[in-house]
Write a protein that holds these residues in place. Structure first.
Motif, PDB file in Angstrom:
ATOM      1  N   VAL A 234       9.038   0.188   6.494  1.00 50.19           N
ATOM      2  CA  VAL A 234       7.863  -0.191   5.708  1.00 50.19           C
ATOM      3  C   VAL A 234       8.161  -0.116   4.209  1.00 50.19           C
ATOM      4  O   VAL A 234       7.841  -1.040   3.448  1.00 50.19           O
ATOM      5  CB  VAL A 234       6.660   0.693   6.082  1.00 50.19           C
ATOM      6  CG1 VAL A 234       5.482   0.408   5.147  1.00 50.19           C
ATOM      7  CG2 VAL A 234       6.250   0.441   7.537  1.00 50.19           C
ATOM      8  N   LYS A 238       8.390  -3.434   1.686  1.00 49.98           N
ATOM      9  CA  LYS A 238       7.559  -3.502   0.479  1.00 49.98           C
ATOM     10  C   LYS A 238       8.424  -3.680  -0.765  1.00 49.98           C
ATOM     11  O   LYS A 238       8.095  -4.469  -1.663  1.00 49.98           O
ATOM     12  CB  LYS A 238       6.689  -2.249   0.360  1.00 49.98           C
ATOM     13  CG  LYS A 238       5.570  -2.171   1.373  1.00 49.98           C
ATOM     14  CD  LYS A 238       4.908  -0.804   1.398  1.00 49.98           C
ATOM     15  CE  LYS A 238       4.153  -0.510   0.128  1.00 49.98           C
ATOM     16  NZ  LYS A 238       3.428   0.784   0.220  1.00 49.98           N
ATOM     17  N   GLY A 241       9.605  -7.151  -0.977  1.00 44.20           N
ATOM     18  CA  GLY A 241       8.552  -8.157  -0.914  1.00 44.20           C
ATOM     19  C   GLY A 241       8.556  -8.948   0.376  1.00 44.20           C
ATOM     20  O   GLY A 241       8.234 -10.145   0.384  1.00 44.20           O
ATOM     21  N   PRO A 243       6.786  -9.620   3.703  1.00 45.28           N
ATOM     22  CA  PRO A 243       5.491  -9.336   4.346  1.00 45.28           C
ATOM     23  C   PRO A 243       5.655  -8.963   5.808  1.00 45.28           C
ATOM     24  O   PRO A 243       6.583  -9.402   6.494  1.00 45.28           O
ATOM     25  CB  PRO A 243       4.720 -10.652   4.190  1.00 45.28           C
ATOM     26  CG  PRO A 243       5.759 -11.696   3.975  1.00 45.28           C
ATOM     27  CD  PRO A 243       6.928 -11.030   3.323  1.00 45.28           C
ATOM     28  N   ASN A 283      -1.380  -0.266   4.581  1.00 51.44           N
ATOM     29  CA  ASN A 283      -0.353  -1.199   4.123  1.00 51.44           C
ATOM     30  C   ASN A 283      -0.480  -2.582   4.750  1.00 51.44           C
ATOM     31  O   ASN A 283       0.434  -3.403   4.636  1.00 51.44           O
ATOM     32  CB  ASN A 283       1.036  -0.624   4.412  1.00 51.44           C
ATOM     33  CG  ASN A 283       1.445   0.439   3.417  1.00 51.44           C
ATOM     34  OD1 ASN A 283       1.805   0.125   2.278  1.00 51.44           O
ATOM     35  ND2 ASN A 283       1.370   1.708   3.819  1.00 51.44           N
ATOM     36  N   GLU A 646       4.349   6.310  -2.211  1.00 53.35           N
ATOM     37  CA  GLU A 646       3.478   6.215  -1.037  1.00 53.35           C
ATOM     38  C   GLU A 646       2.366   7.255  -1.082  1.00 53.35           C
ATOM     39  O   GLU A 646       2.545   8.381  -1.552  1.00 53.35           O
ATOM     40  CB  GLU A 646       4.287   6.393   0.241  1.00 53.35           C
ATOM     41  CG  GLU A 646       5.244   5.270   0.528  1.00 53.35           C
ATOM     42  CD  GLU A 646       4.539   3.929   0.736  1.00 53.35           C
ATOM     43  OE1 GLU A 646       3.398   3.933   1.263  1.00 53.35           O
ATOM     44  OE2 GLU A 646       5.124   2.907   0.366  1.00 53.35           O
TER      45      GLU A 646
END
Length: 648
Positions: A234, A238, A241, A243, A283, A646
């Motif tokens: 994850v 991120k 970039g 998705p 997220n 995070e």
């Protein structure tokens, strides 16, 4: 219906292990308008009855049985024109062990002429339907779940042979002006298919095993309170970039020897699971979980004590109690304590494994709760399994979930999509997936995906790059398991693979753009039976080239996709259907009239895609997106800094 040889009749039966063919002129009986029965004396005093009933214009019910019910298998031969072409029946390319479908040098494509196949589930590429279509604009659909086989001009070059077990053979022969109408009719009759929620049409990520380590792959100490592999995925998606709308956790995820006891999370492997789910949701990621049709741990004791089970094969010396989904009490208990329990935790996707013969026993002498022999129940088990899960999850989540089994048979599409089983990662594995997706489209299983990069075998970097493009332009896109690593450490001890990361980002971004379009196609599939991915011949049956070019297909009416699966190839030759103008999605200034073959350059990151002129779809500047993705893929990262960003 005709005899293929002097020794073999047009129709026959098997009685006491012996095949008897109908001979001589039959007696004829008409029972009302549109129905006629012919009868022959066979095997002494028994009578073979063939009834043909006109259901409606272009649709005929064919019923073959003996008056005494003594036959156990039925045969029927149908003449085939010299150039007749057939497809459907199963997802794998050819019959036998699934490895045959990605054997080097394989030549069988989408068509099945010259092939013979059992209509009986085999693991793990295991979508089946007793249904095929012919280029002569007819289809055959065999009712029921008994095993059988189709032989498409293999044993007899001018004939198709259908043979199925049971007390009778009932099938429907349909004719239509075009093959698409046959596919639509079958899909609606055996469906309609599901429409998953919007998030399910975005890009997914998964690993086959999630390890919870003290250090990330680069030696950075782990500070996350959740599973380290999942957090790594994850955070780095991120960072780059990339998705992601869903992350699925495969087995093992629970306690016990196989990591699947009692539908409980293993707190060592997946600490603070409820908080982890909420973190994923913040997220924009939904959680999906692996499940099987059996129970383990204390649940296995309970299922056994209450006679909720079927006798089954032992798998890897594990005590797995296979559920009997014909028992309503067993279905209710399993649903509440299995998938329903997970749904109440906020888990919205279920990868439903193992319903295709790895566990199932085949016997005429063992019976389910409702009295069906294991052999008759064998093909129907996947439908029972996915229906039971649907009945458990739908009251909790409404329509905000997806069921994702690998095994399919008649009726399964009403409850779930599917993935292509444990496909090899070699080039021929990708080839088999391209064919399997289109076969499933014909069979009425439109919501389909495959493991990008393959599930097992040698990881092939070039094939994985090609598969990312194919996965993007499939009904579902799921990236994994990729050796249980990210592309940033796909080969241990090396720097991040910038081309793989950039290509993953490229196609994940494209996928987000087309996700609403793909979901609209799923809605169309439900309403009309028109599949999401479409072999060219379904849309353009009057063009001979459309029957030959199976490497090129349509995703809906507006996207034409060509898959290059061969190793070392950087160009492709594809057919552009006549009657349309096609715009090169990689160079929007290039437009081509249909009705021609086209040679296209295709470096590894570039899947040839064309947009039908007049479409409202806009994919943007794909070359610029790839260049942007390459720049981002080269950025250095610090996992300890990413952890600080995070909100756990």
């Amino acid at each position: 219906i005709s005899a293929p040889s002097a020794e073999t009749g047009s129709i026959g039966v098997e009685i006491n292990g012996k095949v008897v063919w109908a001979e001589g002129k039959p007696a004829e009986t008409r029972s009302g308008e549109g129905s006629v029965t012919w009868s022959w004396q066979v095997n002494g005093e028994d009578t073979l009855l063939l009834t043909v009933e006109t259901m409606e214009e272009g649709r005929y019910r064919i019923d073959l049985r003996t008056a005494s019910g003594s036959a156990t298998r039925y045969f029927i031969h149908m003449a085939a024109a010299p150039e007749a072409w057939f497809t459907g029946v199963f997802e794998r390319v050819v019959d036998g062990h699934q490895n045959n479908s990605w054997e080097e040098g394989i030549s069988t494509g989408l068509g099945l002429r010259g092939e013979k196949m059992d209509v009986k589930l085999k693991p793990t590429v295991s979508a089946y339907a007793p249904f095929y279509i012919s280029s002569e604009n007819y289809s055959v659909f065999v009712h029921g779940t008994w095993p059988g086989f189709f032989d498409f001009c293999s044993s007899y070059p001018g004939h198709v042979q259908a043979a199925f077990e049971g007390s009778a053979l009932e099938m429907v022969l349909s004719t239509a002006a075009e093959p698409m109408e046959l596919v639509r009719r079958h899909a609606l009759e055996t469906g309609p298919s599901i429409v998953p929620p919007g998030w399910a049409f975005g890009p997914w990520r998964w690993r086959d095993e999630h390890f919870n380590k003290k250090e990330y792959f680069d030696g950075t100490p782990v500070q996350t309170p959740y599973n380290s592999d999942l957090a790594e995925d994850v955070m780095l998606m991120k960072f780059y970039g990339i998705p992601c709308t869903a992350h699925w956790i495969d087995r093992p995820w629970g306690p016990g020897v196989r990591g699947f006891d009692d539908y409980e999370f293993d707190p060592d492997r997946f600490p603070r699971a409820p908080e982890m789910i909420r973190w994923l949701n913040r997220n924009g990621i939904e959680l999906m979980m692996w499940i099987g049709p059996f129970v383990m741990g204390e649940q296995a004791d309970y299922a056994e004590e209450n006679n909720y089970y079927l006798e089954s094969n032992i798998w890897r010396d594990s005590r797995q109690i296979l559920m009997d989904f014909t028992n309503p009490e067993a279905v209710k208990w399993w649903g509440e304590n299995g998938p329903g329990k997970l749904a109440r935790m906020g888990i919205k996707g279920f990868k439903m494994d193992r319903a295709d013969g790895e566990k199932l026993l085949d016997s005429l002498h063992l019976y389910t709760w409702e009295g069906t022999s294991y052999r008759e129940n064998f093909n129907d088990y996947p439908r029972q399994y996915v229906r039971a899960a649907y009945q458990a999850v739908e009251p909790v989540l409404g329509d905000d979930f997806i069921l994702f089994p690998r095994a399919q048979y008649t009726g399964s599409a009403r409850y779930g999509g599917l993935w292509a089983g444990d496909t090899n990662g070699k080039p021929e594995g990708l080839r088999s997936a391209v064919i399997g997706m289109q076969r499933c489209a014909v069979m009425g299983y439109p919501v389909w995906g495959s493991d990008i990069g393959g599930y097992w075998g040698e990881f092939n970097r070039e094939t994985c790059l090609r598969w990312l493009g194919f996965g993007c332009f499939s009904p579902l896109m799921e990236t994994g398991p990729t050796l249980n690593r990210g592309f940033w450490n796909i080969i241990e001890g090396t720097r991040p693979d910038e081309e793989l990361i950039a290509t993953w980002r490229l196609y994940s971004k494209i996928r987000m753009e087309i996700a609403p379009y793909v979901r609209s196609l799923a809605m169309e599939a439900r309403e009309t039976g028109t599949p999401i991915a479409r072999p060219l011949f379904l849309q353009y049956p009057g063009q001979p080239e459309a029957w030959d070019d199976w490497q090129t297909y349509l995703l809906g009416p507006d996207l034409l996709v060509h898959v290059i699966w061969e190793k070392g190839k950087t160009s492709g030759r594809l057919y552009l259907p006549e009657g349309e103008t096609w715009i090169d999605a990689w160079d929007l200034s290039q437009e081509y009239a249909g009705g021609q073959y086209l040679e296209v350059e295709a470096p590894l990151y570039r899947t040839p895609v064309f947009i039908r002129k007049g479409s409202a779809l806009e994919l943007g500047d794909l070359e610029a997106l790839y260049e942007e993705s390459l720049l981002l893929a080269g950025k250095p990262f610090d996992l300890s800094e990413l952890e600080l960003l995070e909100i756990w």
